[in-house]
Write an enzyme that holds these catalytic residues in place. Structure first.
Site, PDB file in Angstrom:
ATOM      1  N   GLU A 174       0.705  -1.004  -0.053  1.00 45.33           N
ATOM      2  CA  GLU A 174      -0.011  -0.026   0.059  1.00 45.33           C
ATOM      3  C   GLU A 174       1.037   1.133  -0.116  1.00 45.33           C
ATOM      4  O   GLU A 174       1.586   1.342   0.975  1.00 45.33           O
ATOM      5  CB  GLU A 174      -0.870  -0.009   1.274  1.00 45.33           C
ATOM      6  N   CYS A 188      -2.040   8.688   4.136  1.00 48.75           N
ATOM      7  CA  CYS A 188      -1.785   8.430   2.774  1.00 48.75           C
ATOM      8  C   CYS A 188      -3.213   8.778   2.095  1.00 48.75           C
ATOM      9  O   CYS A 188      -3.521   9.089   1.045  1.00 48.75           O
ATOM     10  CB  CYS A 188      -1.573   6.789   2.393  1.00 48.75           C
TER      11      CYS A 188
END
Ligand SMILES: Cc1cc2nc3c(=O)[nH]c(=O)nc-3n(C[C@H](O)[C@H](O)[C@H](O)COP(=O)(O)OP(=O)(O)OC[C@H]3O[C@@H](n4cnc5c(N)ncnc54)[C@H](O)[C@@H]3O)c2cc1C
Length: 1003
Positions: A759, A793
């Protein structure tokens, strides 16, 4: 007081009341008018009602004819014409085409605005005063409230307070021209009540109101409330503090107590408080307030209401995992109203009652209770909402002579939000007014004692609300861990206590943990508090290549047994771990506050998410553990099942130091792999708390190995190790791509091809459409862009705003952002804290410099001197070619992009290499529909921020350069940690085949 007799007299009084109502219908329900027709249609067509309320919500933002007509088509027409009920009154009924639509649009706007105006006493102060005079001529007293609830900035809160001051100036002059109501020989209405009476909403007086910052919220509101109250005292008026959502209730009560007992105002009795009886705690609240008034010798005035936020409270409780705070059976609310009214009337020596209801039964019970308790007239009055039920208020006036109208005043824009509340109330199935004036229910039924209704309805509603969604398994259904409810004092205390206690544990040394043994190394790394870099959180031993080699061996050895441990048993370890984390939650939160610089709410959510991962993956594993049988051909059995891969390396980031670490490790462990966990070097002590939890859950040795270390020393070694089968990584794109590349190299001695789950970053955009609700959009953009310093993020780093709304958006955004406080996360008053370390600080400051070159800096906040702070920075004039629009910054820097239309906004939103999260604030059904397909990100949100995904509800993860792999917290995640197997058995022996029901045999 004999209860039977009381009921009889309430019934008698009720019949009298209905007789006084006559056949008159409230104007809102009159079917020969536009409003009545639309209301009628709404009540019989639920879909239309939803569309209508949403349309009213967006109407004030439809600034051009095109926007208006487009929205009418989108909301109501689709393929057919606009429903006749809405077109009613448009002279153009027969005219087609553009011209016809123009007239229809104008008529609909006018009609809806008139509908809102029906509930508003005046838009301007002179108009308000004129209309108040008219009301008073009809013997009605008033309480004035200025419309407008959502203040997003301190400037707006100042303006709200200033508006009250202006209004009071106007009222001060006007009141001398008003004759007193009731008795002529007094300067007070009815001999005891000030002519000027205002109601005020505390949340509008402080843009940063926050239950976690209880003291600060009360203090800041008081700063603005006191001058208003001082003015009230000067003109001998009355002020009632309205009660809003439950989360602000304790703040509101405290405001009342502080103001009432303030030495400056102690001697002035005309201060009141609204109390909501739909809250299950209302009995206790009222008892406490009466007790306080008695103890302090400070008489109180309570406006008793049922409560205006019923649907909201249920939705918030459901989404937050809290028990529902309001009664869910209408009769319980009605019974609470009567119970509370009786309590107050019994204490009439210390408490004045304002009975605020449009319910004949509720009002008559107050009249009869007061009569039987011999409460003097000057100790209670009746209040109703302006524009709500004219026949009701007239009948009430005839019967009591003391009626006060609650009159909102001000602009139409906030008036629309108020209109929706009133419409919701009037069209609800439970509404007394609807049941009386629309459904024409029997009088006996309407006047029935609420207790009787409760026993009839008992059980029905509880059942209705008992069901919870979630994947069902033998461990029960999955539910997200509840959010922290900061309105509860014990929760706030627990945060403070845990931070104090955890501080006592700072500076300890933490060893590695390999094969079930603690290993101390000579090399350690100091982890520090980013708000006070001199404060050492802990010293953490560092693994070198030797320790990693040992850890891989330990994991490999443990794997031989762990892989065959029944999945149910593996899942049970996770559930035990979840229980341990729940018990230690405040301590775990405190470590996050101190080591990661996370604010209370952010820190709590991180730990809660970790618990969710444990609970969710445990259930998912049990589900996946049962083999699936494939195909229908007789004579064979095809089993499909999963087996673990082997040794997994988990490389975790510092920004969700427990949640992401725990999610990746839990997934690997429960699927039967053995783990080497490398926490981030910025948050290794939090990483160690994960070890503590799993140790306490008694995982077998070697299943989980704690191997912190420097990326430069052990990073490549870990990834390249031939015995590692799987790497789960969350972090930057650069590191992620490097891992993917290196893991792709397969030397000869390596038994399997490595699997990488990565990720990576994001460059997430929020689109602000021209019809966006800015009251919602502004706080959500701020939260998405700057909460936890923009170091998520999923954080918003680009906001793309349509040209037509751009200036208004920017003005409010800057106002709002300049109202937030920056400082250490320990203090809940601070919205933003320091970034994680010196190197992050340096890199973000460089981007801020670049921002000034590529665009124009609109806002750059001040920051504290000590600690790794960077300013909140907002830069405009950014276009897709700029680095500011393309590169992940991981800090509180927001690029604002001005798009000429929605097409361009969408094109820009998609114009980066990343595809993680995104959001759209729009009230155009067509635009939202388009974004579903064309806004290409992993997690897309409509009319909410782009951060804060919940396990199971919003599985999280992106594609393009944002990552490879399935979404964390979603149904496919665990599959990545296993290999699927198919086993086929030929079951035919010499032509004999055992039959199974699912086999396709002979048609
Ligand atoms: C003068 C005045 C001032 C007000 N000030 C405030 C204020 O400061 N804060 C505030 O919150 N409200 C305030 N209100 C609004 C008030 O709460 C609502 O208007 C009132 O709840 C409507 O109640 P009713 O008795 O008129 O009607 P009813 O039709 O008898 O009651 C409707 C109410 O019952 C409750 N209810 C509805 N469905 C259910 C259910 N299924 N189970 C349990 N309960 C249910 C809800 O509270 C709903 O509003 C004020 C009202 C007036 C008249």
């Amino acid at each position: 007081m004999d209860p039977g007799q009381l009921q009889t007299s309430i019934l008698t009084r009720g019949r009298e009341f209905f007789a006084a109502l006559g056949n008159e219908t409230p104007s809102i329900f009159k079917k020969n008018y536009w409003t009545g027709k639309v209301m009628d249609w709404s009540m019989s067509h639920e879909d239309f009602k939803v569309q209508l309320f949403r349309f009213i919500d967006v109407l004030p933002y439809l600034s051009t004819e095109e926007m208006l007509n487009e929205h009418i088509q989108e909301y109501f027409a689709r393929d057919e014409n606009v429903p006749a009920v809405l077109r009613f009154g448009a002279k153009s009924a027969g005219i087609g085409g553009r011209l016809g639509m123009k007239v229809v649009g104008k008529t609909i706007r006018k009609n809806l605005e008139n509908m809102a105006l029906q509930f508003i006493i005046g838009n301007t102060i002179p108009e308000t005063i004129k209309n108040l005079g008219k009301l008073r001529n009809k013997n009605f007293a008033f309480t004035l409230d200025i419309l407008g609830e959502a203040t997003v900035s301190e400037k707006e809160a100042d303006l709200y307070a200033k508006n009250y001051m202006h209004l009071l100036e106007g009222l001060q002059q006007a009141q001398s021209n008003w004759a007193v109501l009731g008795r002529a020989n007094s300067t007070l209405d009815w001999g005891h009540s000030p002519k000027v009476n205002i109601s005020i909403k505390p949340s509008a007086l402080y843009s940063q109101i926050n239950p976690a910052d209880f003291k600060g919220s009360v203090g800041h509101i008081l700063d603005r409330l006191k001058p208003v109250y001082r003015k009230i005292v000067e003109l001998n008026g009355f002020m009632c503090i309205d009660t809003e959502m439950r989360k602000y209730k304790e703040i509101t009560f405290e405001l009342y107590r502080r103001l009432r007992s303030d030495s400056e105002f102690k001697g002035y009795p005309h201060l009141g408080l609204a109390m909501q009886v739909y809250l299950k705690n209302s009995d206790r609240d009222i008892d406490l307030m009466l007790e306080w008034a008695r103890l302090q010798h400070l008489p109180i005035s309570i406006r008793l209401v049922k409560g205006a936020y019923w649907d909201y409270e249920i939705v918030v409780a459901r989404q937050s995992g809290w028990s529902i705070p309001v009664y869910t059976n209408k009769a319980e609310t009605d019974a609470a109203f009567e119970r509370s009214a009786e309590k107050i009337l019994r204490n009439h020596d210390i408490c004045h009652l304002a009975c605020a209801s449009h319910n004949v039964r509720s009002v008559c019970s107050v009249m009869e209770l007061a009569r039987s308790l011999e409460v003097p007239d000057d100790r209670y009055e009746f209040q109703v909402l302006y524009g709500m039920a004219e026949p009701f208020r007239n009948a009430l006036m005839k019967m009591t002579g003391r009626v006060r109208l609650y009159c909102p005043q001000g602009e139409l824009l906030p008036g629309m939000a108020y209109l929706i509340r009133r419409l919701l109330e009037n069209t609800s199935n439970e509404s007394f007014l609807r049941q009386t004036f629309v459904e024409g229910r029997e009088l006996e039924e309407l006047l029935k004692a609420p207790d009787a209704s409760i026993s009839e309805a008992a059980g029905k509603t509880t059942e209705e609300y008992a069901g919870r969604s979630g994947s069902q398994s033998e461990f029960g259904s999955f539910n997200n861990h509840p959010f922290a409810d900061f309105s509860i004092p014990e929760v706030r205390d627990a945060f403070n206590d845990a931070i104090t206690e955890t501080k006592k544990k700072l500076g300890r040394t933490y060893p590695l943990f390999i094969g079930g043994k603690e290993i101390t190394t000579n090399t350690t790394v100091d982890s520090v508090n980013p708000a006070r870099p001199d404060e050492i959180i802990g010293r953490v031993c560092q693994a070198g290549k030797e320790e990693i080699t040992d850890a891989v061996s330990a994991a490999q050895e443990a794997f031989q047994t762990w892989r065959d441990t029944p999945p149910r048993k593996r899942a049970a370890y996770l559930l035990d771990a979840a229980e341990i984390a729940r018990k230690r939650i405040y301590e775990l939160v405190a470590w996050q506050v101190l080591e990661a610089g996370k604010q209370w709410k952010q820190a709590y959510n991180d730990v809660a998410e970790a618990i969710d991962f444990l609970e969710y993956y445990a259930r998912e594993m049990v589900y996946l553990a049962s083999p699936r049988y494939l195909g229908h051909a007789p004579g064979e059995i095809n089993e499909y099942f999963y087996q673990p891969k082997g040794v997994a390396v988990v490389i975790a980031p510092w920004n969700f130091p427990l949640a992401i670490s725990c999610g990746m490790c839990a997934a690997a462990i429960v699927t039967g792999n053995c783990v080497l966990y490398k926490p981030s070097n910025q948050t290794p002590v939090i990483g160690h708390t994960l070890l503590q939890i799993l140790q306490e859950a008694d995982l077998p040795p070697g299943v989980f190995n704690f191997t912190p270390g420097s990326g430069a020393v052990i990073g490549d070694f870990l990834i390249d190790h031939p015995q590692v089968s799987l790497i789960a990584f969350t972090g930057s794109m650069e590191v992620g791509l490097r891992i993917i590349q290196r893991a792709g190299h397969t030397p000869e001695n390596q038994p399997s091809v490595k699997k990488v789950i990565a990720e990576m970053g994001g460059k997430n955009a929020i689109i602000i459409d021209d019809d966006a609700d800015l009251d919602e959009a502004i706080p959500n953009v701020i939260d998405s862009a700057f909460a936890y310093q923009g170091q998520k993020c999923s954080a918003c780093s680009r906001v793309i705003v349509l040209d037509t709304i751009y200036d208004r958006f920017i003005e409010r955004l800057i106002g709002a952002v300049s109202s937030v406080k920056i400082g250490p996360a320990e203090d809940p008053a601070n919205f933003m804290g320091p970034v994680i370390d010196r190197s992050a600080q340096k890199s973000i400051l460089q981007y801020i410099e670049l921002a000034g070159q590529e665009g124009t800096i609109l806002y750059c906040s001040d920051v504290p001197d000590e600690g790794y702070y960077v300013p909140i920075t907002i830069v405009n004039g950014i276009t897709p070619e700029d680095r500011l629009a393309q590169e992940e910054i991981f800090g509180p820097v927001l690029a604002v992009m001005r798009a000429k239309d929605f097409d361009q906004a969408l094109e820009w939103a998609n114009c980066t290499r990343f595809a993680l999260t995104g959001a759209v604030f729009s009230r155009s059904p067509e635009h939202l529909q388009r974004c579903r397909k064309e806004f290409r990100v992993g997690n897309l949100y409509f009319n909410r921020g782009c951060t804060g995904a919940n396990v199971e509800r919003q599985p999280f993860g992106g594609f393009k350069m944002s990552g490879i792999g399935s979404k964390a917290g979603g149904p496919d995640y665990l599959l990545q940690f296993m290999d699927p197997h198919t086993v086929t058995e030929n079951t035919m022996r010499r032509g004999f085949v055992p039959l199974r029901s699912e086999d396709k045999w002979i048609e």
